[in-house]
Design a protein around this motif. Structure first.
Motif, short mmCIF file in Angstrom:
data_model
loop_
_atom_site.label_atom_id
_atom_site.label_comp_id
_atom_site.label_asym_id
_atom_site.label_seq_id
_atom_site.Cartn_x
_atom_site.Cartn_y
_atom_site.Cartn_z
N VAL A 72 0.85 -1.14 0.00
CA VAL A 72 0.01 0.02 0.04
C VAL A 72 0.92 1.26 0.05
O VAL A 72 0.63 2.14 -0.75
CB VAL A 72 -0.90 0.09 1.28
N GLU A 73 1.76 1.15 0.76
CA GLU A 73 2.83 2.30 0.83
C GLU A 73 3.36 2.59 -0.49
O GLU A 73 4.02 3.76 -0.89
CB GLU A 73 3.85 2.20 1.95
N GLU A 74 3.63 1.46 -1.33
CA GLU A 74 4.42 1.76 -2.71
C GLU A 74 3.42 1.96 -3.54
O GLU A 74 3.67 2.28 -4.82
CB GLU A 74 4.86 0.30 -3.06
N LYS A 75 2.18 2.58 -3.18
CA LYS A 75 1.27 3.08 -4.05
C LYS A 75 0.52 1.87 -5.08
O LYS A 75 0.06 2.32 -6.03
CB LYS A 75 1.66 4.35 -4.78
N ARG A 76 0.56 0.70 -4.56
CA ARG A 76 -0.15 -0.34 -5.47
C ARG A 76 -1.55 -0.22 -5.34
O ARG A 76 -2.05 0.18 -4.36
CB ARG A 76 0.41 -1.57 -4.93
N PRO A 115 -5.23 -0.91 -5.09
CA PRO A 115 -6.22 -1.98 -4.27
C PRO A 115 -6.43 -3.33 -5.01
O PRO A 115 -6.40 -4.41 -4.35
CB PRO A 115 -7.55 -1.27 -3.90
N THR A 116 -6.77 -3.41 -6.25
CA THR A 116 -6.85 -4.20 -7.11
C THR A 116 -5.71 -5.53 -7.10
O THR A 116 -5.74 -6.50 -7.18
CB THR A 116 -7.13 -3.90 -8.46
N SER A 117 -4.76 -4.50 -7.32
CA SER A 117 -3.26 -5.53 -7.68
C SER A 117 -2.94 -6.10 -6.23
O SER A 117 -2.57 -7.12 -6.05
CB SER A 117 -2.10 -4.27 -7.81
N VAL A 118 -3.21 -5.30 -4.95
CA VAL A 118 -2.80 -5.63 -3.78
C VAL A 118 -3.69 -7.25 -3.25
O VAL A 118 -3.40 -8.27 -2.84
CB VAL A 118 -2.98 -4.73 -2.54
N ASN A 119 -4.97 -6.82 -3.73
CA ASN A 119 -5.94 -7.96 -3.57
C ASN A 119 -5.59 -9.16 -4.24
O ASN A 119 -5.91 -10.42 -3.86
CB ASN A 119 -7.53 -7.48 -3.98
N ARG A 120 -5.19 -9.00 -5.51
CA ARG A 120 -4.68 -10.31 -6.36
C ARG A 120 -3.67 -10.89 -5.53
O ARG A 120 -3.58 -12.36 -5.51
CB ARG A 120 -4.12 -9.82 -7.57
N LYS A 121 -2.70 -10.26 -4.92
CA LYS A 121 -1.55 -10.83 -4.00
C LYS A 121 -2.20 -11.59 -2.77
O LYS A 121 -1.58 -12.56 -2.71
CB LYS A 121 -0.49 -9.86 -3.99
N ILE A 122 -3.08 -10.99 -2.30
CA ILE A 122 -3.89 -11.53 -1.05
C ILE A 122 -4.33 -12.81 -1.42
O ILE A 122 -4.24 -13.96 -0.98
CB ILE A 122 -4.86 -10.57 -0.48
N ALA A 123 -5.03 -12.63 -2.69
CA ALA A 123 -5.74 -14.17 -3.33
C ALA A 123 -4.67 -15.04 -3.45
O ALA A 123 -4.87 -16.41 -3.09
CB ALA A 123 -6.37 -13.90 -4.44
N THR A 124 -3.44 -14.93 -4.02
CA THR A 124 -2.42 -15.53 -4.21
C THR A 124 -2.07 -16.38 -2.76
O THR A 124 -1.91 -17.47 -2.89
CB THR A 124 -1.18 -15.02 -4.91
N LEU A 125 -1.69 -15.48 -1.79
CA LEU A 125 -1.32 -16.21 -0.45
C LEU A 125 -2.67 -17.02 0.15
O LEU A 125 -2.34 -17.99 0.66
CB LEU A 125 -1.12 -15.14 0.38
#
Length: 293
Positions: free
Chosen positions: A59-63, A65-75
């Motif tokens: 989030v601090e890297e300004k990613r 929300p869609t991109s971050v949520n995709r990574k959360i889904a991967t985990l």
């Protein structure tokens, strides 16, 4: 365990190469973060505070929300895999919540502009021109995804039944009816392909100028080139033609469940986003036509 997980989603879950690459990239970034910040060499040893810290850093890297949520889904998928294999006894993702995303309405090209492009624009009569026209007509005339079109074989087209067999996500196949006009264009294109590459006639339907299987970036260039002539919508990608296909069908009164099946959506929730565009059109008509509007 990352390699075992990637093999699992490739061979057992039968995810697409694009999805596989996304999982691989996400897990590599997560592993590098753990090693750098916590000197944790194995992602399966990660605990909730470590995962939360990685999400905060994204989030601090300004990613987005869609991109971050995709990574959360991967985990989530990765740790569920570890749990089923008894590698871990507790899922550290249970407390992790996805970020809120402001859903944007799908962009689409208005019917008049797109029909004018496809009906009146003079594509060159050589192989490349015929191929480019087929790419545009296929994406708009069937609503298929970019990856689905790239993987099409000539044998997937049924001239007699006027259908195309499409292999979608997780290798799910569906049959899409297409128009007589599109069938005629496909037949013209296949003949042009045979005449152009008579010594190397690929079984893949759409090929490059060298007769090789077409690749995503080339399709993007083709679509952008012609949509630039027809519309001012911000996004001019193959997926916009898929959105346009669905929106035009809905505006013409097509059943939402039928559109869901044509698009290959697994649930109706993914298809319902197109109803918002139709509602906007209905509001415009109401405001123009109703005396009390």
């Amino acid at each position: 365990m990352v390699d075992s997980f990637l093999q699992y989603i490739q061979y057992e879950k039968r995810c697409s190469p694009h999805t596989l690459t996304s999982y691989q990239t996400d897990l590599l970034q997560f592993t590098q973060f753990l090693d750098t910040v916590y000197e944790c060499k194995t992602p399966e040893a990660a605990i909730f505070p470590m995962i939360r810290s990685w999400i905060v850093s994204l989030v601090e890297e300004k990613r987005t929300p869609t991109s971050v949520n995709r990574k959360i889904a991967t985990l989530r998928t990765f740790f569920k895999f570890l749990l089923r294999r008894n590698i871990i006894s507790h899922d550290p993702m249970l407390k992790v919540k996805a970020l809120k995303v402001n859903k944007a309405l799908p962009q689409f090209v208005d019917e008049q502009s797109l029909n004018q492009l496809l009906d009146t624009f003079e594509f060159t009569d050589d192989f490349a021109g015929t191929r480019d026209k087929l790419v545009m007509e296929l994406l708009y005339g069937s609503g298929m995804r970019l990856a689905e079109m790239i993987s099409l074989q000539e044998s997937d087209v049924s001239t007699y039944e006027q259908t195309i067999k499409v292999t979608g996500k997780r290798n799910k196949q569906r049959i899409i009816p297409i128009s007589k006009r599109l069938i005629d264009l496909i037949n013209t294109y296949i003949q042009s392909k045979k005449n152009t590459f008579f010594n190397n006639h690929s079984s893949f339907l759409i090929v490059t100028d060298q007769g090789e299987t077409i690749y995503p970036m080339m399709v993007y260039r083709i679509v952008r080139k012609y949509l630039d002539l027809a519309t001012t919508v911000e996004k001019r990608s193959p997926h916009v033609l898929r959105h346009t296909f669905a929106t035009h069908l809905l505006n013409k009164g097509a059943d939402l469940n039928a559109i869901k099946d044509l698009l290959g959506h697994s649930s109706l929730a993914a298809t319902q986003v197109y109803t918002h565009n139709s509602l906007e059109k209905l509001k415009t008509i109401f405001e123009q036509a109703h005396p009390k509007a």
